[in-house]
Design a protein around this motif. Structure first.
Motif, PDB file in Angstrom:
ATOM      1  N   TRP A   1       0.827  -1.205   0.000  1.00  0.00           N
ATOM      2  CA  TRP A   1       0.000   0.000   0.000  1.00  0.00           C
ATOM      3  C   TRP A   1       0.863   1.257   0.000  1.00  0.00           C
ATOM      4  N   ILE A   2       1.997   1.208   0.699  1.00  0.00           N
ATOM      5  CA  ILE A   2       2.907   2.352   0.691  1.00  0.00           C
ATOM      6  C   ILE A   2       3.458   2.576  -0.715  1.00  0.00           C
ATOM      7  N   ILE A   3       3.906   1.505  -1.360  1.00  0.00           N
ATOM      8  CA  ILE A   3       4.453   1.627  -2.713  1.00  0.00           C
ATOM      9  C   ILE A   3       3.379   2.087  -3.694  1.00  0.00           C
ATOM     10  N   PHE A   4       2.186   1.497  -3.588  1.00  0.00           N
ATOM     11  CA  PHE A   4       1.072   1.921  -4.448  1.00  0.00           C
ATOM     12  C   PHE A   4       0.779   3.407  -4.263  1.00  0.00           C
ATOM     13  N   GLY A   5       0.769   3.859  -3.000  1.00  0.00           N
ATOM     14  CA  GLY A   5       0.499   5.265  -2.733  1.00  0.00           C
ATOM     15  C   GLY A   5       1.565   6.181  -3.308  1.00  0.00           C
ATOM     16  N   MET A   6       2.837   5.776  -3.198  1.00  0.00           N
ATOM     17  CA  MET A   6       3.916   6.599  -3.739  1.00  0.00           C
ATOM     18  C   MET A   6       3.821   6.713  -5.256  1.00  0.00           C
ATOM     19  N   VAL A   7       3.539   5.613  -5.918  1.00  0.00           N
ATOM     20  CA  VAL A   7       3.412   5.635  -7.381  1.00  0.00           C
ATOM     21  C   VAL A   7       2.220   6.500  -7.792  1.00  0.00           C
ATOM     22  N   THR A   8       1.108   6.373  -7.063  1.00  0.00           N
ATOM     23  CA  THR A   8      -0.079   7.187  -7.360  1.00  0.00           C
ATOM     24  C   THR A   8       0.206   8.666  -7.146  1.00  0.00           C
ATOM     25  N   LEU A   9       0.891   8.991  -6.054  1.00  0.00           N
ATOM     26  CA  LEU A   9       1.265  10.374  -5.760  1.00  0.00           C
ATOM     27  C   LEU A   9       2.160  10.943  -6.851  1.00  0.00           C
ATOM     28  N   ALA A  10       3.131  10.160  -7.293  1.00  0.00           N
ATOM     29  CA  ALA A  10       4.040  10.610  -8.351  1.00  0.00           C
ATOM     30  C   ALA A  10       3.292  10.836  -9.660  1.00  0.00           C
ATOM     31  N   ALA A  11       2.409   9.901 -10.007  1.00  0.00           N
ATOM     32  CA  ALA A  11       1.647  10.033 -11.254  1.00  0.00           C
ATOM     33  C   ALA A  11       0.752  11.263 -11.221  1.00  0.00           C
ATOM     34  N   GLY A  12       0.103  11.510 -10.084  1.00  0.00           N
ATOM     35  CA  GLY A  12      -0.760  12.676  -9.969  1.00  0.00           C
ATOM     36  C   GLY A  12       0.011  13.977 -10.104  1.00  0.00           C
ATOM     37  N   THR A  13       1.223  14.033  -9.530  1.00  0.00           N
ATOM     38  CA  THR A  13       2.039  15.239  -9.629  1.00  0.00           C
ATOM     39  C   THR A  13       2.453  15.505 -11.066  1.00  0.00           C
ATOM     40  N   LEU A  14       2.842  14.472 -11.786  1.00  0.00           N
ATOM     41  CA  LEU A  14       3.233  14.655 -13.189  1.00  0.00           C
ATOM     42  C   LEU A  14       2.040  15.083 -14.043  1.00  0.00           C
ATOM     43  N   LEU A  15       0.863  14.551 -13.747  1.00  0.00           N
ATOM     44  CA  LEU A  15      -0.332  14.992 -14.473  1.00  0.00           C
ATOM     45  C   LEU A  15      -0.615  16.472 -14.191  1.00  0.00           C
ATOM     46  N   ALA A  16      -0.464  16.881 -12.934  1.00  0.00           N
ATOM     47  CA  ALA A  16      -0.700  18.276 -12.579  1.00  0.00           C
ATOM     48  C   ALA A  16       0.286  19.199 -13.282  1.00  0.00           C
ATOM     49  N   VAL A  17       1.538  18.779 -13.387  1.00  0.00           N
ATOM     50  CA  VAL A  17       2.549  19.573 -14.100  1.00  0.00           C
ATOM     51  C   VAL A  17       2.168  19.718 -15.568  1.00  0.00           C
ATOM     52  N   ASN A  18       1.754  18.621 -16.167  1.00  0.00           N
ATOM     53  CA  ASN A  18       1.400  18.660 -17.591  1.00  0.00           C
ATOM     54  C   ASN A  18       0.113  19.427 -17.857  1.00  0.00           C
ATOM     55  N   ALA A  19      -0.701  19.603 -16.809  1.00  0.00           N
ATOM     56  CA  ALA A  19      -1.940  20.366 -16.980  1.00  0.00           C
ATOM     57  C   ALA A  19      -1.684  21.868 -17.078  1.00  0.00           C
ATOM     58  N   ILE A  20      -0.533  22.335 -16.606  1.00  0.00           N
ATOM     59  CA  ILE A  20      -0.290  23.776 -16.533  1.00  0.00           C
ATOM     60  C   ILE A  20      -0.296  24.424 -17.921  1.00  0.00           C
ATOM     61  N   GLY A  21       0.337  23.757 -18.895  1.00  0.00           N
ATOM     62  CA  GLY A  21       0.355  24.308 -20.241  1.00  0.00           C
ATOM     63  C   GLY A  21      -1.036  24.495 -20.805  1.00  0.00           C
TER      64      GLY A  21
ATOM     65  N   ALA B   1       8.920  20.453 -16.186  1.00  0.00           N
ATOM     66  CA  ALA B   1       8.590  19.037 -16.367  1.00  0.00           C
ATOM     67  C   ALA B   1       9.794  18.151 -16.068  1.00  0.00           C
ATOM     68  N   MET B   2      10.988  18.578 -16.502  1.00  0.00           N
ATOM     69  CA  MET B   2      12.196  17.793 -16.244  1.00  0.00           C
ATOM     70  C   MET B   2      12.504  17.740 -14.748  1.00  0.00           C
ATOM     71  N   VAL B   3      12.419  18.884 -14.074  1.00  0.00           N
ATOM     72  CA  VAL B   3      12.700  18.913 -12.633  1.00  0.00           C
ATOM     73  C   VAL B   3      11.686  18.068 -11.867  1.00  0.00           C
ATOM     74  N   ALA B   4      10.406  18.226 -12.215  1.00  0.00           N
ATOM     75  CA  ALA B   4       9.364  17.454 -11.542  1.00  0.00           C
ATOM     76  C   ALA B   4       9.559  15.961 -11.772  1.00  0.00           C
ATOM     77  N   GLY B   5       9.895  15.585 -13.008  1.00  0.00           N
ATOM     78  CA  GLY B   5      10.132  14.181 -13.302  1.00  0.00           C
ATOM     79  C   GLY B   5      11.289  13.619 -12.492  1.00  0.00           C
ATOM     80  N   GLY B   6      12.354  14.400 -12.363  1.00  0.00           N
ATOM     81  CA  GLY B   6      13.500  13.955 -11.578  1.00  0.00           C
ATOM     82  C   GLY B   6      13.173  13.807 -10.110  1.00  0.00           C
ATOM     83  N   VAL B   7      12.416  14.777  -9.567  1.00  0.00           N
ATOM     84  CA  VAL B   7      12.069  14.736  -8.142  1.00  0.00           C
ATOM     85  C   VAL B   7      11.194  13.532  -7.826  1.00  0.00           C
ATOM     86  N   VAL B   8      10.129  13.329  -8.613  1.00  0.00           N
ATOM     87  CA  VAL B   8       9.207  12.235  -8.292  1.00  0.00           C
ATOM     88  C   VAL B   8       9.857  10.878  -8.514  1.00  0.00           C
ATOM     89  N   THR B   9      10.714  10.757  -9.535  1.00  0.00           N
ATOM     90  CA  THR B   9      11.397   9.490  -9.761  1.00  0.00           C
ATOM     91  C   THR B   9      12.335   9.165  -8.608  1.00  0.00           C
TER      92      THR B   9
END
Length: 434
Positions: free
Chosen positions: A75-95, A174-182
């Protein structure tokens, strides 16, 4: 099952650091980018952040799922992956938001929904794992260590991301966000890997007898426990008071004490440093003053709430006194008291959760949901309270005095709730002695 040693606690603290790093990126950096770089209404990121708190009402569901599976790590790993995916979607929504596309709003809403769900799944399961595997005498220190590491993760990520994002562009973001979440996901997975061990057979307590119930019966079972119900109300009231000050302290310093933006930012730094000092005191020094026992943690919790209430009364007086008031010292006292009550409350939370074997997750989930509601409401109520107070009285000092007084009252009520189990235990011991 053998309790976690300090190395295991530090590893789980790294997971908390990873959660804090991604949340900072999603709720702080993206907020600034939307408002400053793309001139979007400030209400948009504020509403998205409030929505991610609303989604965290799902915390009891995630906690109950980890209870039934007897495993927290997936559940911890699932939550981290979900959190990372949501952040990247939010970044891509800005444009898309920048060109006012309806798809941008939809993508941002989906992204922050996943952020809230990810924080709920990972954070609740992590706290349940700590409650299950940390020895009682180490709970306050474990709470202090993990929360200090979370703040450290936020600070380090803010420094790194801030250095890499200039000169600003959407592609660089997008590059910075991708690096941070990864990096955060990899650190969390490595930190939690095999730290939980194999699930041990659970012998249910009388309050949790029988087969694992479905979510509804499990929630009703938890709410029927008077101590757990009072603690839920305590979490809501104390965190509501704690968060009401978030958006108004810097305006307070500027409007009534003529602080410049730089000075008010430094004042915020003083507050957060004092919060850390309070956390460290209870976590690592509180044992010398009874901070390792459940009763001692309740006393520390109530004491922190009372001291927070006193500091807020000081700010209410300062609103009337003006520039002659020792504002910096008052804010430092408030931060220190907040840190004391927060860590002691988390330690008490672990103890109360661990008392119901096999039900730790749903308890942590309910308390996490209560905290999320309080955080979502607190900042808004504090800011709205100032606006309403100014409109009704025409006086800025009166408005701040009223809001600080309400916060103080909430902390006093929370202190009474924190002491109630201690008072009942004392009465029971006196009755047995008689």
């Amino acid at each position: 099952m053998k309790p976690l040693g300090w190395l295991g606690i530090i590893r789980l603290g790294l997971v908390q650091s990873a959660i804090g790093a991604i949340v900072m990126l999603a709720t702080s950096l993206l907020n600034r980018v939307m408002v400053v770089e793309y001139m979007l209404p400030a209400a948009l990121p504020a509403g998205l952040v409030a929505w991610h708190y609303a989604v965290q009402l799902s915390r009891p569901v995630w906690g109950h799922g980890s209870d039934r599976g007897r495993r927290r790590t997936p559940w911890i790993i699932f939550g981290m992956v979900t959190l990372a995916a949501g952040t990247l979607l939010a970044v891509n929504a800005i444009g898309l938001l920048a060109i006012r596309s309806v798809w941008g709003y939809a993508l941002a809403l989906l992204g922050f929904s996943l952020i809230g769900a990810g924080v709920g799944a990972a954070g609740t399961s992590l706290l349940a794992l700590l409650a299950t595997r940390v020895a009682p005498e180490r709970r306050a220190a474990a709470a202090s260590m993990t929360w200090t590491m979370m703040i450290a993760g936020i600070v380090v990520t803010a420094g790194i991301a801030g250095g890499l994002i200039d000169p600003f562009s959407l592609s660089r973001l997008a590059m910075v966000a991708g690096g941070v979440v990864t990096a955060a996901v990899l650190i969390a997975v490595a930190a939690v890997w095999r730290v939980e061990g194999k699930p041990a057979p659970v012998t249910p307590e009388p309050a949790a007898s029988g087969p694992d119930p479905a979510f509804g019966p499990a929630l009703r079972e938890m709410w029927s426990d008077g101590a757990a119900r009072r603690f839920t109300i305590f979490v809501f009231l104390s965190m509501l008071a704690y968060s009401m000050q978030d958006l108004i302290l810097e305006p307070f310093a500027g409007l009534l004490f003529d602080f410049t933006p730089g000075q008010s930012t430094k004042l915020s730094g003083v507050q957060h440093a004092a919060v850390l000092a309070g956390m460290i005191l209870v976590g690592f020094g509180g044992g010398a003053f009874g901070g390792r026992s459940p009763e001692g943690l309740r006393i520390w919790t109530a004491g922190g709430c009372i001291a927070s209430a006193g500091a807020l009364i000081g700010l209410a007086i300062g609103a009337r006194s003006g520039s002659g008031w020792p504002l910096t010292a008052n804010i430092a006292l408030l931060g220190f008291a907040n840190g004391v009550f927060a860590v002691a409350a988390i330690g008490a939370m672990m103890g109360l959760a661990s008392s119901a074997k096999g039900r730790e997750g749903i308890r942590m989930g309910v308390w996490g949901a209560s905290q999320a509601i309080a955080f979502g409401l607190g900042g808004m109520l504090g800011a709205v309270g100032i606006d309403v107070g100014r409109a009704l009285t025409g006086s800025i000092p009166d408005a701040f005095t009223t809001v600080f007084a309400v916060e103080s009252l909430l902390f006093f009520i929370a202190a009474g709730l924190a002491l109630r189990p201690q008072r009942n235990a004392t009465i029971s011991r006196m009755a047995r002695a008689a």
